[in-house]
Design a protein around this motif. Structure first.
Motif, PDB file in Angstrom:
ATOM      1  N   ALA A  35      -6.778  72.527  48.813  1.00 51.85           N
ATOM      2  CA  ALA A  35      -6.678  73.592  48.067  1.00 51.85           C
ATOM      3  C   ALA A  35      -6.471  74.783  48.235  1.00 51.85           C
ATOM      4  O   ALA A  35      -5.646  75.670  47.749  1.00 51.85           O
ATOM      5  N   LYS A  36      -7.318  75.392  49.198  1.00 49.60           N
ATOM      6  CA  LYS A  36      -7.058  76.700  49.738  1.00 49.60           C
ATOM      7  C   LYS A  36      -5.864  77.205  50.291  1.00 49.60           C
ATOM      8  O   LYS A  36      -5.384  78.325  49.771  1.00 49.60           O
ATOM      9  N   ASP A  37      -5.244  76.160  51.140  1.00 52.98           N
ATOM     10  CA  ASP A  37      -3.904  76.538  51.491  1.00 52.98           C
ATOM     11  C   ASP A  37      -2.815  76.365  50.612  1.00 52.98           C
ATOM     12  O   ASP A  37      -2.136  77.250  50.636  1.00 52.98           O
ATOM     13  N   ALA A  38      -3.067  75.561  49.780  1.00 52.18           N
ATOM     14  CA  ALA A  38      -2.153  75.386  48.587  1.00 52.18           C
ATOM     15  C   ALA A  38      -2.139  76.720  47.626  1.00 52.18           C
ATOM     16  O   ALA A  38      -1.177  76.932  47.428  1.00 52.18           O
ATOM     17  N   MET A  39      -3.416  77.091  47.349  1.00 56.22           N
ATOM     18  CA  MET A  39      -3.488  78.322  46.613  1.00 56.22           C
ATOM     19  C   MET A  39      -2.734  79.483  46.967  1.00 56.22           C
ATOM     20  O   MET A  39      -1.950  80.489  46.523  1.00 56.22           O
ATOM     21  N   ALA A  40      -2.941  79.827  48.581  1.00 57.88           N
ATOM     22  CA  ALA A  40      -2.216  80.765  49.212  1.00 57.88           C
ATOM     23  C   ALA A  40      -0.813  80.561  49.020  1.00 57.88           C
ATOM     24  O   ALA A  40       0.105  81.806  48.962  1.00 57.88           O
ATOM     25  N   CYS A  41      -0.122  79.419  49.117  1.00 61.39           N
ATOM     26  CA  CYS A  41       1.374  79.180  48.882  1.00 61.39           C
ATOM     27  C   CYS A  41       1.836  79.205  47.463  1.00 61.39           C
ATOM     28  O   CYS A  41       2.587  80.109  47.296  1.00 61.39           O
ATOM     29  N   ILE A  42       0.813  78.991  46.579  1.00 58.86           N
ATOM     30  CA  ILE A  42       1.251  79.233  45.149  1.00 58.86           C
ATOM     31  C   ILE A  42       1.556  80.689  44.812  1.00 58.86           C
ATOM     32  O   ILE A  42       2.466  81.254  44.178  1.00 58.86           O
ATOM     33  N   GLU A  43       0.687  81.620  45.664  1.00 56.77           N
ATOM     34  CA  GLU A  43       0.655  83.245  45.373  1.00 56.77           C
ATOM     35  C   GLU A  43       1.749  83.930  46.431  1.00 56.77           C
ATOM     36  O   GLU A  43       2.355  84.786  45.835  1.00 56.77           O
ATOM     37  N   SER A  44       2.187  83.125  47.397  1.00 53.59           N
ATOM     38  CA  SER A  44       3.098  83.690  48.104  1.00 53.59           C
ATOM     39  C   SER A  44       4.447  83.128  47.939  1.00 53.59           C
ATOM     40  O   SER A  44       5.621  84.027  48.270  1.00 53.59           O
ATOM     41  N   GLU A  45       4.874  82.149  47.480  1.00 49.08           N
ATOM     42  CA  GLU A  45       6.075  81.182  47.432  1.00 49.08           C
ATOM     43  C   GLU A  45       6.565  81.400  45.784  1.00 49.08           C
ATOM     44  O   GLU A  45       5.708  81.180  44.869  1.00 49.08           O
ATOM     45  N   THR A  46       7.755  81.428  45.606  1.00 49.13           N
ATOM     46  CA  THR A  46       8.363  81.238  44.217  1.00 49.13           C
ATOM     47  C   THR A  46       8.724  79.461  44.216  1.00 49.13           C
ATOM     48  O   THR A  46       9.708  79.239  44.738  1.00 49.13           O
ATOM     49  N   LEU A  47       7.820  78.662  43.474  1.00 46.43           N
ATOM     50  CA  LEU A  47       7.952  77.358  43.444  1.00 46.43           C
ATOM     51  C   LEU A  47       8.727  76.838  42.002  1.00 46.43           C
ATOM     52  O   LEU A  47       8.597  77.498  41.211  1.00 46.43           O
TER      53      LEU A  47
END
Length: 231
Positions: A35-47
């Motif tokens: 989850a930690k890496d996923a949360m960083a992606c959620i904040e940095s990428e436009t999904l």
């Protein structure tokens, strides 16, 4: 532009397989096992869509879904354990749009992803057909901007909740069956057999609207038939 899909599953074989199938459909995939890496992606990428496993080592999928819904409206698909009905209900209540039970066929998940994206993009495009604004007794839906207000107060709805409300408003006075709602929203015949997904979404809509099940002002249950909004 390629759609960006997030997949989070600590079972690496499943995550890798799903990622492969999605990439073969020309999706851009962000794959994580925690989850930690996923949360960083959620904040940095436009999904454009997220696929979340319920059971993760550092944070469960429900918590990630809740975090996503604090800021974003894109579709969320939950991966649940076989027979865990409470997982499905919890995920939908927290704002997930769909769920799929393990073990599953990768092609079925790809179909769910495509259906979720179609539904989401249909109400977030510039050229909207027919009515852009739907109004009913203090309820206002802006189909073009995907915004909803009730008595001038904003309602935060998931794409699926918005779709259900839009369909009922467009067919105001008519009963719409659960099967018809499935057909219009997902367009997937196999998914129309699911037993309580629409029921959970309707219940969640009523909670957000402050609507009563016993004496509804907006969404009325017509037993054995479906749902309707009165004229």
């Amino acid at each position: 532009m390629e759609n960006k899909i997030l997949i989070v599953d600590d079972e690496q074989e499943i995550a890798d397989l799903v990622s492969l199938y999605l990439e073969n459909e020309n999706f851009t995939v962000y794959k994580f096992y925690n989850a930690k890496d996923a949360m960083a992606c959620i904040e940095s990428e436009t999904l454009d869509l997220a696929i979340l496993d319920v059971m993760l080592p550092d944070m469960n999928g429900f918590q990630i879904c809740k975090k996503i819904r604090e800021k974003y409206r894109y579709p969320v698909i939950m991966l649940t354990a076989k027979g865990e009905e409470i997982d499905k209900i919890t995920g939908l209540t927290l704002g997930a749009d769909d769920y799929i039970t393990k073990p599953f066929l990768p092609l079925e998940l790809v179909a769910r992803v495509k259906a979720g994206l179609r539904r989401y993009k249909k109400y977030n495009v510039e050229n909207e057909p027919e009515e852009d604004i739907l109004i009913h007794s203090g309820l206002v839906l802006n189909v073009k901007t995907h915004e909803c207000t009730l008595n001038e107060k904003p309602l935060s709805l998931t794409p699926t909740e918005f779709s259900i409300l839009r369909i009922l408003c467009q067919q105001k006075g008519n009963v719409v069956s659960s099967e018809e709602l499935f057909h219009q929203i997902w367009g997937d015949e196999y998914f129309s057999k699911s037993n309580n997904t629409i029921t959970v979404h309707i219940r969640h809509l009523r909670e957000k609207m402050g609507d009563s099940f016993e004496e509804p002002q907006y969404i009325k249950t017509v037993w054995g038939c479906g749902y309707k909004i009165e004229n």
